[in-house]
Design a protein around this motif. Structure first.
Motif, PDB file in Angstrom:
ATOM      1  N   LYS A 133       0.816  -1.221   0.000  1.00  0.00           N
ATOM      2  CA  LYS A 133       0.000   0.000   0.000  1.00  0.00           C
ATOM      3  C   LYS A 133       0.853   1.276   0.000  1.00  0.00           C
ATOM      4  CE  LYS A 133      -3.684   2.043   2.729  1.00  0.00           C
ATOM      5  NZ  LYS A 133      -4.428   1.961   3.971  1.00  0.00           N
ATOM      6  N   GLU A 134       1.906   1.277   0.805  1.00  0.00           N
ATOM      7  CA  GLU A 134       2.650   2.524   1.021  1.00  0.00           C
ATOM      8  C   GLU A 134       3.965   2.590   0.238  1.00  0.00           C
ATOM      9  OE1 GLU A 134       1.391   4.938   2.425  1.00  0.00           O
ATOM     10  OE2 GLU A 134      -0.009   4.298   3.970  1.00  0.00           O
ATOM     11  N   GLY A 135       4.327   1.490  -0.402  1.00  0.00           N
ATOM     12  CA  GLY A 135       5.565   1.485  -1.191  1.00  0.00           C
ATOM     13  C   GLY A 135       6.676   0.752  -0.466  1.00  0.00           C
ATOM     14  N   TYR A 136       7.540   0.122  -1.264  1.00  0.00           N
ATOM     15  CA  TYR A 136       8.587  -0.727  -0.690  1.00  0.00           C
ATOM     16  C   TYR A 136       9.761   0.064  -0.114  1.00  0.00           C
ATOM     17  CZ  TYR A 136       6.025  -4.628  -2.548  1.00  0.00           C
ATOM     18  OH  TYR A 136       5.039  -5.549  -2.773  1.00  0.00           O
ATOM     19  N   GLU A 137       9.738   1.379  -0.299  1.00  0.00           N
ATOM     20  CA  GLU A 137      10.842   2.179   0.253  1.00  0.00           C
ATOM     21  C   GLU A 137      10.626   2.468   1.735  1.00  0.00           C
ATOM     22  OE1 GLU A 137       8.957   3.157  -2.327  1.00  0.00           O
ATOM     23  OE2 GLU A 137      10.297   2.676  -3.997  1.00  0.00           O
ATOM     24  N   CYS A 138       9.437   2.108   2.249  1.00  0.00           N
ATOM     25  CA  CYS A 138       9.142   2.397   3.659  1.00  0.00           C
ATOM     26  C   CYS A 138       9.804   1.378   4.571  1.00  0.00           C
ATOM     27  CB  CYS A 138       7.648   2.283   3.924  1.00  0.00           C
ATOM     28  SG  CYS A 138       6.665   3.293   2.887  1.00  0.00           S
ATOM     29  N   SER A 139       9.974   1.787   5.806  1.00  0.00           N
ATOM     30  CA  SER A 139      10.356   0.830   6.829  1.00  0.00           C
ATOM     31  C   SER A 139       9.171   0.703   7.792  1.00  0.00           C
ATOM     32  CB  SER A 139      11.593   1.306   7.569  1.00  0.00           C
ATOM     33  OG  SER A 139      11.947   0.340   8.541  1.00  0.00           O
ATOM     34  N   ILE A 140       8.954  -0.538   8.259  1.00  0.00           N
ATOM     35  CA  ILE A 140       7.725  -0.804   9.014  1.00  0.00           C
ATOM     36  C   ILE A 140       8.029  -1.577  10.293  1.00  0.00           C
ATOM     37  CG2 ILE A 140       5.507  -2.050   8.972  1.00  0.00           C
ATOM     38  CD1 ILE A 140       5.706  -1.656   5.823  1.00  0.00           C
ATOM     39  N   TYR A 141       7.514  -1.107  11.404  1.00  0.00           N
ATOM     40  CA  TYR A 141       7.532  -1.910  12.636  1.00  0.00           C
ATOM     41  C   TYR A 141       6.079  -2.321  12.889  1.00  0.00           C
ATOM     42  CZ  TYR A 141       7.903  -3.391  17.501  1.00  0.00           C
ATOM     43  OH  TYR A 141       7.842  -4.130  18.664  1.00  0.00           O
ATOM     44  N   ALA A 142       5.828  -3.635  12.946  1.00  0.00           N
ATOM     45  CA  ALA A 142       4.444  -4.109  13.057  1.00  0.00           C
ATOM     46  C   ALA A 142       4.296  -5.129  14.180  1.00  0.00           C
ATOM     47  CB  ALA A 142       4.019  -4.741  11.726  1.00  0.00           C
ATOM     48  N   ILE A 143       3.097  -5.189  14.715  1.00  0.00           N
ATOM     49  CA  ILE A 143       2.805  -6.192  15.746  1.00  0.00           C
ATOM     50  C   ILE A 143       1.823  -7.224  15.184  1.00  0.00           C
ATOM     51  CG2 ILE A 143       3.183  -4.520  17.606  1.00  0.00           C
ATOM     52  CD1 ILE A 143       0.054  -4.572  18.022  1.00  0.00           C
ATOM     53  N   GLY A 144       1.727  -8.362  15.845  1.00  0.00           N
ATOM     54  CA  GLY A 144       0.805  -9.407  15.426  1.00  0.00           C
ATOM     55  C   GLY A 144      -0.353  -9.526  16.396  1.00  0.00           C
ATOM     56  N   PRO A 145      -1.133 -10.604  16.271  1.00  0.00           N
ATOM     57  CA  PRO A 145      -2.277 -10.788  17.166  1.00  0.00           C
ATOM     58  C   PRO A 145      -1.883 -10.810  18.654  1.00  0.00           C
ATOM     59  CG  PRO A 145      -2.385 -12.321  15.330  1.00  0.00           C
ATOM     60  CD  PRO A 145      -1.067 -11.644  15.235  1.00  0.00           C
ATOM     61  N   ALA A 146      -0.663 -11.242  18.982  1.00  0.00           N
ATOM     62  CA  ALA A 146      -0.255 -11.291  20.397  1.00  0.00           C
ATOM     63  C   ALA A 146      -0.264  -9.901  21.017  1.00  0.00           C
ATOM     64  CB  ALA A 146       1.132 -11.911  20.520  1.00  0.00           C
ATOM     65  N   GLY A 147       0.205  -8.924  20.276  1.00  0.00           N
ATOM     66  CA  GLY A 147       0.188  -7.545  20.773  1.00  0.00           C
ATOM     67  C   GLY A 147      -1.235  -7.026  20.898  1.00  0.00           C
ATOM     68  N   GLU A 148      -2.054  -7.321  19.882  1.00  0.00           N
ATOM     69  CA  GLU A 148      -3.452  -6.870  19.917  1.00  0.00           C
ATOM     70  C   GLU A 148      -4.171  -7.424  21.142  1.00  0.00           C
ATOM     71  OE1 GLU A 148      -5.283  -8.208  16.319  1.00  0.00           O
ATOM     72  OE2 GLU A 148      -3.740  -7.326  15.049  1.00  0.00           O
ATOM     73  N   ARG A 149      -3.811  -8.669  21.497  1.00  0.00           N
ATOM     74  CA  ARG A 149      -4.488  -9.328  22.619  1.00  0.00           C
ATOM     75  C   ARG A 149      -3.752  -9.101  23.943  1.00  0.00           C
ATOM     76  NH1 ARG A 149      -5.830 -14.711  18.966  1.00  0.00           N
ATOM     77  NH2 ARG A 149      -6.697 -13.455  17.259  1.00  0.00           N
ATOM     78  N   LEU A 150      -2.866  -8.134  23.954  1.00  0.00           N
ATOM     79  CA  LEU A 150      -2.210  -7.648  25.177  1.00  0.00           C
ATOM     80  C   LEU A 150      -1.420  -8.726  25.917  1.00  0.00           C
ATOM     81  CD1 LEU A 150      -5.207  -5.504  26.534  1.00  0.00           C
ATOM     82  CD2 LEU A 150      -3.566  -4.899  24.756  1.00  0.00           C
ATOM     83  N   ILE A 151      -0.786  -9.601  25.174  1.00  0.00           N
ATOM     84  CA  ILE A 151      -0.015 -10.689  25.780  1.00  0.00           C
ATOM     85  C   ILE A 151       1.383 -10.188  26.168  1.00  0.00           C
ATOM     86  CG2 ILE A 151       1.045 -12.955  25.308  1.00  0.00           C
ATOM     87  CD1 ILE A 151      -1.482 -13.462  23.511  1.00  0.00           C
ATOM     88  N   MET A 152       1.778 -10.520  27.407  1.00  0.00           N
ATOM     89  CA  MET A 152       3.054 -10.017  27.898  1.00  0.00           C
ATOM     90  C   MET A 152       4.234 -10.496  27.043  1.00  0.00           C
ATOM     91  SD  MET A 152       5.089 -10.456  31.387  1.00  0.00           S
ATOM     92  CE  MET A 152       6.271 -11.512  30.587  1.00  0.00           C
ATOM     93  N   SER A 153       4.231 -11.790  26.696  1.00  0.00           N
ATOM     94  CA  SER A 153       5.352 -12.316  25.906  1.00  0.00           C
ATOM     95  C   SER A 153       5.112 -12.062  24.424  1.00  0.00           C
ATOM     96  CB  SER A 153       5.518 -13.816  26.145  1.00  0.00           C
ATOM     97  OG  SER A 153       5.772 -14.050  27.487  1.00  0.00           O
ATOM     98  N   SER A 154       5.023 -10.796  24.062  1.00  0.00           N
ATOM     99  CA  SER A 154       4.795 -10.483  22.646  1.00  0.00           C
ATOM    100  C   SER A 154       6.047  -9.838  22.058  1.00  0.00           C
ATOM    101  CB  SER A 154       3.588  -9.551  22.499  1.00  0.00           C
ATOM    102  OG  SER A 154       3.670  -8.478  23.406  1.00  0.00           O
ATOM    103  N   LEU A 155       6.121  -9.855  20.738  1.00  0.00           N
ATOM    104  CA  LEU A 155       7.300  -9.353  20.043  1.00  0.00           C
ATOM    105  C   LEU A 155       6.860  -8.733  18.721  1.00  0.00           C
ATOM    106  CD1 LEU A 155      10.341  -9.654  20.821  1.00  0.00           C
ATOM    107  CD2 LEU A 155      10.472 -11.535  19.235  1.00  0.00           C
TER     108      LEU A 155
END
Lengths: 644, 85
Positions: A153-175
């Protein structure tokens, strides 16, 4: 006035209101705290309300990239995310790849995110445009689908830090992952993002970073060109690392020192048993290994994989190659393919392997020893095997039954299964241990007890991969950093090494690297010392700094970081080792190994541990009873205004 | 004579050092977009490397590529088509 290195701006983003405010980066703060971790710590001190709930909208996420990030200084890609984590500590999560460089090229040294969006969003930072964008269609997607979707969507020149479902579900051991590859967030940074409805941060910069005009730019270039680059490429383990990452050479070290722990840290598996299945040759046989470098990295340890056969054809890419071995040995997997399948699942969900596997290990041990029964864990039958681990992962990500207890973290496990079970857990400050100090203690073990930065463990520790190194190797390490030798008599008594006192130096060194934005891996930082770093800093930024000032600033920032956590209630009582390490031996091939001091003779029992802690506080100039910086130390470091 | 620049995309790891060096030497700023090299390195494999027509074959990027992805041609080696941005 600085005119290079720093972008010179901080952006403050409030997700509740959508407000974005930009402020100049204050030069007096730079002079005192250098940049990167130093400025992040100052912002954290000002913005994190003491005792705040990590999942509250007011808990800020402070992102910072030091002055070297985005330049050609070797291995200068590091970006720090500072927040109050779900473990209760205020910590810096460090990531590589291109996120930090892009942030700088977009014209920011720091971004501070507060508030909570009404619905899922991602933050888009494109040069001067900072805006919240709808992420409803990304919510629920895994880390790699999210990153790929945003790239499209935003172009391959971007850098992205993203979370997965673990972060959405507020899990302590998330990355979370930067650019699908570099991980950061141990302790629950993704959960803090999840609580803010923030799925990802996308950055693109076209402005670049300047070199100061106050000095001949050749001064900057000459320091780097004059040997630093060539030296960066000459490490003896570089080739094996390019081929198989950390897995390329760490197993050989473990082979020399007795093996790898399994069965909840009670016995060691000898190297000749696990190497054929989980060593670098097994890795290369199972997959095509593709090196991936962070910006300006000359000896990369990140890799992508293409599996040659099996269920999984193309594993999600991540840098945590070492986890393949950890999973395989600890849980007696049949093959490295099982490790791949398991790690792929963890990566996609955005779950953190090292903490989670220590929790699983503890639970399985409790079950096998009859301390907990099947009825206590939703009718499950646990064993050290692939099926158990995969089942537990699903329960955690769905926060179902015992999975919800695990998702909440260590305190929740002790509450559920009894305070007595704490002695079966390898945990300090609500974070699991990674390396086994009963094989040989080193500074990396001691930072578990005294530090807050998880990164320190893998970071700037001279003994990390070679416990038992002679005293002279540590002296060489010290001399290479350029730090004052004043403490030598205390740190190097007779022929041994005082590990607790030595740790103060390794921690200050890591702090310095984090302030500048440099990688804390040993094969990267070995080309630096406070002398060439002060030359680089001065030539790049235009701010004159001496080697001594640089060393002092590193100590100042480390102490400031300690103060932040003292304010959260951390004192001497929290600086501990797990019960097992101090009171039980681990079974080796021929003998039982107890925790021993560096001389290999003196046992570290609970009372010796306390003695060593006294020495550490003494070296730091901290109050021995409380384990906190004294008034005199704060004055010496110019931190008196932050006194509690 | 050092010959013309050649690329070995299969060796590129995406570290951007060639671009960062090129931009700081010729434009005085660390900014890959201002360099004479364009690279796209997907995480899954082989990079695409394009060298601008404005490149003067100074060799700086060859000197600083840590992975051997850039070099100078020797007899028989295929040369890259210049013409990227």
């Amino acid at each position: 006035m600085y005119d290079g290195g720093f972008a010179g701006r901080i952006a403050f983003v409030n997700l509740s209101t959508g407000d974005v405010r930009k402020e100049p980066l204050d030069e007096s703060a730079i002079r005192k705290f250098l940049g990167g971790e130093g400025i992040n710590t100052k912002l954290a001190y000002e913005l994190i309300k003491p005792g705040i709930d990590p999942l509250s909208p007011d808990n800020p996420i402070i992102i910072g990239a030091g002055p070297f990030v985005g330049t050609s200084v070797p291995s200068s890609s590091k970006v720090l995310f500072t927040t109050k984590l779900l473990t209760g500590v205020i910590d810096h999560c460090v990531a590589g790849m291109h996120f930090g460089s892009m942030l700088k090229w977009a014209g920011y040294d720091h971004i501070v995110i507060t508030g909570k969006a009404n619905s899922p969003v991602y933050l888009r930072v494109f040069d001067d445009d900072v805006e919240m964008c709808d992420a409803k269609d990304l919510w629920g997607k895994d880390v790699f689908e999210t990153t790929d979707g945003l790239w499209e969507k935003e172009g391959y020149e971007c850098s992205i830090y993203a979370i997965g479902p673990a972060g959405e579900r507020l899990i302590m051991s998330s990355l979370g992952f930067a650019d699908r590859t570099a991980h950061a967030g141990k302790g629950g940074l993704p959960a803090v993002m999840g609580s803010k409805n923030l799925k990802a941060i996308v950055v693109r910069g076209t402005k670049g970073v300047n070199v100061s005009k106050q000095h001949d730019k050749k001064a900057f270039i000459n320091v780097i060109a004059d040997g630093l680059y060539d030296e960066a490429k000459t490490h003896r383990n570089r080739d094996s690392m390019l081929e198989a990452g950390l897995l390329g050479f760490t197993p050989f070290m473990m082979l020399n020192y007795g093996g790898y722990p399994r069965h909840n840290w009670t016995e060691l598996v000898p190297g000749d048993e696990f190497m054929p299945k989980f060593g670098p040759d097994a890795l290369k046989k199972a997959a095509e290994v593709i090196p991936i470098a962070s910006s300006s990295c000359a000896s990369c340890c990140n890799h992508g994989f293409k599996l040659r056969e099996g269920k999984l054809k193309d594993m999600a890419h991540s840098s945590i190659v070492f986890d393949l071995l950890d999973l395989g040995v600890r849980f007696e997997f049949k093959s490295i393919e099982e490790s791949f399948e398991c790690l792929d699942k963890l990566n996609r969900y955005g779950l953190e392997e090292q903490n989670l596997s220590t929790m699983f290990d503890y639970l399985i041990a409790l079950y096998k020893q009859g301390i907990i029964a099947s009825k206590d864990i939703d009718g499950l039958e646990l064993d050290w095997n692939f099926a158990t681990v995969m089942k537990l992962i699903e329960k955690v990500i769905n926060r179902e039954g015992v999975g919800d207890v695990i998702a909440r973290g260590w305190p929740s496990l002790f509450e559920r299964f009894g305070k007595d079970t704490e002695k079966y857990a390898i945990v300090m400050k609500n974070t699991s241990g990674i390396l086994e100090p009963r094989l040989g203690i080193g500074t990396e073990s001691w930072v578990y007890a005294t530090g807050f930065r998880v990164q320190d463990i893998w970071g700037a520790s001279p003994s990390l991969f070679s416990p038992g190194m002679p005293q002279v190797s540590f002296k060489r390490y010290w001399e290479r950093t350029g730090f004052s030798k004043e403490p030598w008599e205390r740190v190097f008594p007779e022929k041994t090494v005082n590990i607790s006192r030595l740790t103060t130096t390794t921690q200050d060194w890591t702090t310095l690297l984090n302030c500048l934005g440099l990688c804390a891996r040993g094969w990267q930082y070995r080309i630096y010392n406070i002398h060439n770093l002060s030359q680089l800093y001065t030539a790049l930024t235009g701010i004159e700094v001496t080697s001594e000032q640089l060393a002092m600033a590193a100590e100042r920032v480390f102490n400031f970081n300690k103060l932040l956590n003292v304010r959260e209630g951390f004192t001497r009582k929290d600086d501990t080792f797990p019960y097992k390490w101090l009171n039980e031996p681990i079974k080796g091939k021929d003998k039982e190994l107890w925790l021993r001091d560096y001389d290999e003779k003196t046992r570290i029992d609970p009372s010796k541990f306390e003695e060593m802690l006294d020495e550490y506080y003494d070296e730091r100039g901290w109050d021995i009873k409380q384990g906190v910086p004294t008034k005199e130390t704060l004055q010496r470091l110019g931190l008196e205004e932050y006194q509690m | 004579m050092q010959g013309k620049m050649v690329t070995h995309p299969e060796k590129c790891t995406g570290c951007m050092l060639c671009q960062i060096w090129c931009s700081v030497i010729f434009k005085g700023i660390f900014n890959p977009l201002k360099s004479k090299i364009w690279i796209r390195r997907p995480e899954t494999g082989k990079a695409e490397i394009k060298i601008s027509k404005e490149c003067n074959d100074c060799g700086l990027c060859v000197r600083y590529c840590p992975y051997g992805a850039l070099g100078f041609s020797i007899y028989g080696e295929e040369q890259p088509q210049k013409g990227g941005e």
